[in-house]
Scaffold this active site. Structure first.
Site, PDB file in Angstrom:
ATOM      1  N   PRO A 153       0.807  -1.204   0.000  1.00  0.00           N
ATOM      2  CA  PRO A 153       0.000   0.000   0.000  1.00  0.00           C
ATOM      3  C   PRO A 153       0.837   1.248   0.000  1.00  0.00           C
ATOM      4  O   PRO A 153       1.847   1.334   0.690  1.00  0.00           O
ATOM      5  CB  PRO A 153      -0.752  -0.105   1.313  1.00  0.00           C
ATOM      6  CG  PRO A 153       0.071  -1.021   2.149  1.00  0.00           C
ATOM      7  CD  PRO A 153       1.160  -1.583   1.330  1.00  0.00           C
ATOM      8  N   GLU A 154       0.383   2.207  -0.770  1.00  0.00           N
ATOM      9  CA  GLU A 154       0.974   3.538  -0.793  1.00  0.00           C
ATOM     10  C   GLU A 154      -0.060   4.498  -0.221  1.00  0.00           C
ATOM     11  O   GLU A 154      -1.075   4.065   0.318  1.00  0.00           O
ATOM     12  CB  GLU A 154       1.392   3.896  -2.218  1.00  0.00           C
ATOM     13  CG  GLU A 154       2.308   2.829  -2.832  1.00  0.00           C
ATOM     14  CD  GLU A 154       2.728   3.112  -4.252  1.00  0.00           C
ATOM     15  OE1 GLU A 154       2.883   4.291  -4.600  1.00  0.00           O
ATOM     16  OE2 GLU A 154       2.908   2.166  -5.025  1.00  0.00           O
TER      17      GLU A 154
END
Length: 274
Positions: free
Chosen positions: A2-3
């Site tokens: 995840p960013e």
DNA sequence: CTAACTACCTGAACGC
DNA sequence: TGCGTTCAGGTAGTTA
């Protein structure tokens, strides 16, 4: 996994589950990346914020729970949205019931690769979490200043893409959105000298690609899912990341995939010239 | 202090 | 089918 857009999407669903709830206890595996988790017991969550890819739960008593999803981390509420714990649950937060007589919820942290991090610290005391302590400005806030960003890019001698991934010039950009923003700004990922005009284009591109992805609740390839188990809808809109060999949407030349700084990197050799 | 490597984990996809 | 190799959205530790 995840960013920033994915972590923000998780935050929006996790905050209402945790806010105002007292954590009775935590069951957690003894893992290298878990630290002082037992200290949350008996404390109440006041809110859940985000900095870059970090989730920050403020607790009463001057404590803070710092959470990072690593590559494969996710939070699920036991019994909700069809979730039942499996072999990859690494920690479980047992929440006190909202009212006497109710059953308390259990929030599970699932993390196949165990790169996720959970730490309890004194509020704001990030000296033991180097990346968080040195984190750049929030890209969607007024703290992200185009001239300061240009100055930071001028100072480093690293290629621009690996530099973005350090989290120092700006918070929350990872491998997907680095490729997307560099494509949009027409900057070659190997470039070591990004001048002011290009830095300003990149500043804008970063804000655009992140904001657009948040609006679609992030990009799901495989592991990333929200607290309700659903996927983000941004994957269909990627033009660079994961598109090696496909024609560039601007110039139709096949996009090239290389390894840069140890990470897969896709870009257009024609419209992202050095 | 910066930058370049390597290590940490596990599973899926792919080649033979 | 089985087995070995490569890759994956991220840091964190070590070395020069």
């Amino acid at each position: 996994m995840p960013e920033l857009p994915e972590v923000e999407s998780v935050r929006r669903q996790l905050a209402p589950v945790l806010a105002g709830r007292r954590i009775e206890r935590v069951e957690a595996l003894a893992q290298r990346r878990f630290d002082a988790l037992e200290r949350v017991a008996g404390h109440t969550v006041q809110g859940v914020d985000r900095r870059g890819k970090y989730l920050l739960a403020t607790l009463d008593g001057g404590l803070e729970l710092v959470m990072h999803l690593g590559m494969t981390g996710s939070f699920r509420v036991r019994g909700a949205d069809g979730w039942h714990p499996d072999a990859y649950v690494r920690a479980s937060f047992h929440l006190a019931a909202r009212r006497a007589g109710d059953v308390g919820d259990v929030v599970d942290f699932r993390d196949v690769r165990r790169f996720g991090r959970l730490s309890v610290v004194a509020a704001g005391e990030y000296s033991g979490i180097a990346t968080l302590a040195g984190l750049g400005p929030e890209p969607l806030s007024d703290d992200f200043d185009p001239d300061a960003f240009a100055a930071a890019l001028a100072r480093t001698r690293m290629p621009v893409k690996p530099y973005l991934l350090t989290q120092r010039p700006v918070a929350g950009v990872g491998n997907i959105y680095a490729d997307e923003a560099l494509w949009r700004a027409r900057i070659n990922p190997h470039t070591r000298a990004v001048g002011r005009p290009r830095a300003h284009r990149l500043w804008r591109a970063i804000r655009e690609v992140l904001a657009e992805s948040i609006a679609r609740e992030g990009t799901t390839f495989r592991d990333y899912q929200m607290v309700n188990g659903q996927s983000g809808r941004n994957a269909d809109f990627l033009v660079a990341y994961g598109q090696g060999g496909r024609p560039c949407p601007r110039c139709a030349v096949p996009l090239r995939k290389v390894v840069l700084g140890g990470r897969g990197t896709t870009y257009c050799t024609v419209c992202q010239r050095r």
